[in-house]
Design a protein around this motif. Structure first.
Motif, PDB file in Angstrom:
ATOM      1  N   THR A 116       0.828  -1.205   0.000  1.00  0.00           N
ATOM      2  CA  THR A 116       0.000   0.000   0.000  1.00  0.00           C
ATOM      3  C   THR A 116       0.866   1.261   0.000  1.00  0.00           C
ATOM      4  O   THR A 116       0.495   2.274  -0.598  1.00  0.00           O
ATOM      5  CB  THR A 116      -0.926  -0.001   1.235  1.00  0.00           C
ATOM      6  N   ILE A 117       2.024   1.193   0.640  1.00  0.00           N
ATOM      7  CA  ILE A 117       2.903   2.362   0.737  1.00  0.00           C
ATOM      8  C   ILE A 117       3.335   2.853  -0.640  1.00  0.00           C
ATOM      9  O   ILE A 117       3.388   4.055  -0.894  1.00  0.00           O
ATOM     10  CB  ILE A 117       4.144   2.023   1.594  1.00  0.00           C
ATOM     11  N   PHE A 118       3.635   1.934  -1.561  1.00  0.00           N
ATOM     12  CA  PHE A 118       4.232   2.387  -2.822  1.00  0.00           C
ATOM     13  C   PHE A 118       3.278   2.344  -4.004  1.00  0.00           C
ATOM     14  O   PHE A 118       3.614   2.816  -5.093  1.00  0.00           O
ATOM     15  CB  PHE A 118       5.496   1.569  -3.145  1.00  0.00           C
ATOM     16  N   ARG A 119       2.064   1.817  -3.842  1.00  0.00           N
ATOM     17  CA  ARG A 119       1.195   1.637  -5.009  1.00  0.00           C
ATOM     18  C   ARG A 119       0.854   2.963  -5.691  1.00  0.00           C
ATOM     19  O   ARG A 119       1.027   3.117  -6.899  1.00  0.00           O
ATOM     20  CB  ARG A 119      -0.084   0.906  -4.614  1.00  0.00           C
ATOM     21  N   ALA A 120       0.333   3.924  -4.942  1.00  0.00           N
ATOM     22  CA  ALA A 120      -0.023   5.213  -5.554  1.00  0.00           C
ATOM     23  C   ALA A 120       1.194   5.944  -6.106  1.00  0.00           C
ATOM     24  O   ALA A 120       1.159   6.449  -7.244  1.00  0.00           O
ATOM     25  CB  ALA A 120      -0.778   6.083  -4.548  1.00  0.00           C
ATOM     26  N   PRO A 121       2.310   6.038  -5.361  1.00  0.00           N
ATOM     27  CA  PRO A 121       3.473   6.728  -5.921  1.00  0.00           C
ATOM     28  C   PRO A 121       4.032   6.092  -7.189  1.00  0.00           C
ATOM     29  O   PRO A 121       4.458   6.800  -8.098  1.00  0.00           O
ATOM     30  CB  PRO A 121       4.494   6.665  -4.776  1.00  0.00           C
ATOM     31  N   VAL A 122       4.023   4.755  -7.281  1.00  0.00           N
ATOM     32  CA  VAL A 122       4.594   4.129  -8.472  1.00  0.00           C
ATOM     33  C   VAL A 122       3.702   4.371  -9.684  1.00  0.00           C
ATOM     34  O   VAL A 122       4.193   4.559 -10.809  1.00  0.00           O
ATOM     35  CB  VAL A 122       4.841   2.617  -8.247  1.00  0.00           C
ATOM     36  N   ILE A 123       2.391   4.419  -9.489  1.00  0.00           N
ATOM     37  CA  ILE A 123       1.485   4.710 -10.591  1.00  0.00           C
ATOM     38  C   ILE A 123       1.609   6.175 -11.017  1.00  0.00           C
ATOM     39  O   ILE A 123       1.502   6.510 -12.197  1.00  0.00           O
ATOM     40  CB  ILE A 123       0.034   4.359 -10.189  1.00  0.00           C
ATOM     41  N   ALA A 124       1.854   7.061 -10.049  1.00  0.00           N
ATOM     42  CA  ALA A 124       1.972   8.496 -10.345  1.00  0.00           C
ATOM     43  C   ALA A 124       3.247   8.829 -11.106  1.00  0.00           C
ATOM     44  O   ALA A 124       3.377   9.937 -11.644  1.00  0.00           O
ATOM     45  CB  ALA A 124       1.915   9.301  -9.050  1.00  0.00           C
ATOM     46  N   LEU A 125       4.203   7.912 -11.177  1.00  0.00           N
ATOM     47  CA  LEU A 125       5.443   8.196 -11.900  1.00  0.00           C
ATOM     48  C   LEU A 125       5.192   8.482 -13.378  1.00  0.00           C
ATOM     49  O   LEU A 125       5.896   9.287 -13.984  1.00  0.00           O
ATOM     50  CB  LEU A 125       6.407   7.007 -11.776  1.00  0.00           C
ATOM     51  N   MET A 126       4.206   7.799 -13.957  1.00  0.00           N
ATOM     52  CA  MET A 126       3.953   7.995 -15.385  1.00  0.00           C
ATOM     53  C   MET A 126       3.581   9.442 -15.712  1.00  0.00           C
ATOM     54  O   MET A 126       4.254  10.088 -16.525  1.00  0.00           O
ATOM     55  CB  MET A 126       2.889   7.023 -15.884  1.00  0.00           C
ATOM     56  N   PRO A 127       2.527  10.012 -15.104  1.00  0.00           N
ATOM     57  CA  PRO A 127       2.225  11.415 -15.419  1.00  0.00           C
ATOM     58  C   PRO A 127       3.311  12.386 -14.969  1.00  0.00           C
ATOM     59  O   PRO A 127       3.459  13.456 -15.555  1.00  0.00           O
ATOM     60  CB  PRO A 127       0.899  11.666 -14.687  1.00  0.00           C
TER      61      PRO A 127
END
Length: 407
Positions: A116-127
């Protein structure tokens, strides 16, 4: 100067590893829990915990990573904590199954929190790294890599489970750690598009929709829209519950090996990946609603056939056919819901889509597990089929009402 394709592929490695690890986890955690817990409903409740944590925590972490200012940027600190920690506890998970239920659950919870800690940040890397006009193409790369991760998990790692329970988890954990290392060297500390992108992950949209304006759906003007969303909620219960409980059914009822059970489930994912683009083309020509209704007729028939089959080879073929029907349904679902919003309420209905689909994923494994406890293993498919039949009726009614309002 790095080429965009290299950037997309490197960032996609995070989504690749994330999807691979989740696929292995969803396939084999119910079997591991079965050594301690007989009830499929209780096992299903534990399997729904990751979706519950996602809805509650990921929006907070995503917003935190937006605001965080460090020498490593805003995303990398979460990746460098979450990914290695998740990799470590994913590798430990099968070893903890040889101890006690309490230790297994502690390791499991730490693993879920780390994911849960890294899911949102890793997805946000694309934009963060992509200009707005190129994000659809970049998202295609990333989702393609996620699909490859799922297929590798089910077609390569799953068969290794029969050789040793430790192999799929160890390899998956190592790949997750290597993805973290790659991202450390690739991710820009101050990406040029981070300040201007307004992308939000699905958990954020779901939580915002719940907080802000879910009550709107109970207004008479939105009755048809509510029926469509309830249809999505119901068929996601059937889909998510079957996905979580299939390996339990195959190993306990058909006496298949865990590796063959995971491999068999992979044929459903394979056909979805193969037919996703053709399903989109058909939806464009035939209409999103009609294409979804076709899938909602066809897939319950597939589910009703499956309890009568004992051959794992035949099950692979039937699941491959079922994946085509699922592509007809799932590829159209979000675009159909987004269309309901017109030009002014797209954000609201996007949030509603994720709220209804993710809520279903939280309760689905326990719901279908309970029917298996009460009525036997084949109830898995009968219950899933029932959710799709009711979803068909709701979707058909909803589409008619929406058309009536706009006519």
């Amino acid at each position: 100067m790095r080429k965009p394709t290299f950037i997309y592929t490197s960032i996609g490695s995070g989504f690749f590893a994330l999807t691979l690890v989740w696929t292995v986890y969803n396939a084999y955690m119910p079997i591991i829990l079965g050594d301690f817990i007989e009830s499929r409903a209780i096992r299903g409740s534990i399997m729904g915990l990751d979706n519950l944590l996602a809805v509650l925590l990921i929006p907070i972490i995503g917003a935190w990573s937006d605001r965080l200012k460090t020498p490593l940027g805003g995303r990398l600190p979460f990746l460098l904590v979450g990914m290695p920690l998740a990799a470590l506890f994913f590798i430990i998970l099968p070893f903890s199954s040889q101890t006690t239920l309490l230790i297994l659950l502690i390791v499991d919870i730490i693993f879920l929190l780390a994911m849960t800690i890294f899911r949102a940040p890793v997805i946000a890397l694309m934009p963060d790294h992509t200009p707005k006009d190129d994000r659809s193409k970049a998202n295609g790369y990333i989702n393609f890599m996620g699909g490859i991760g799922a297929l590798i998990a089910l077609f390569i790692l799953a068969p290794l489970y029969d050789q040793s329970i430790y192999y799929p988890f160890s390899i998956g954990g190592i790949l997750l750690f290597l993805a973290a290392v790659l991202l450390f060297f690739v991710v820009e500390r101050n990406p040029k598009y981070a300040a201007v992108h307004q992308e939000e992950n699905e958990e954020v949209k779901a939580l915002q929709a719940l907080k802000e304006s879910a009550s709107k759906l109970f207004h008479t003007d939105f009755r048809g829209h509510l029926f469509i969303l309830l249809a999505i909620f119901l068929y996601f219960i059937g889909y998510s519950g079957l996905e979580a409980q299939f390996t339990v059914y195959a190993t306990e009822h058909l006496q298949a090996s865990p590796g063959d059970a995971g491999l068999t489930l992979g044929f459903f994912s394979l056909s979805f990946v193969v037919f996703a683009i053709p399903a989109g083309i058909i939806g464009t020509r035939l209409g999103k609603g009609k294409t979804m209704l076709l899938g909602l007729v066809f897939l319950p028939i597939v589910f009703l056939i499956m309890p009568w089959l004992s051959s794992m080879f035949v099950l692979k073929i039937i699941l491959f056919i079922g994946g085509i029907a699922w592509a007809f349904i799932n590829v159209q679902a979000y675009p159909l819901v987004a269309d309901l919003g017109g030009l002014t309420k797209i954000g609201f209905f996007t949030g509603m889509y994720y709220l209804f689909s993710m809520s279903a994923s939280v309760i689905a494994p326990a719901t279908l597990g309970l029917t298996m406890d009460l009525f036997g293993h084949p109830a898995l498919f009968y219950t899933a089929a029932l959710t799709f039949v009711i979803a068909y009726l709701l979707l058909q009614t909803g589409i008619k009402q929406v058309k009536g309002k706009t006519a």
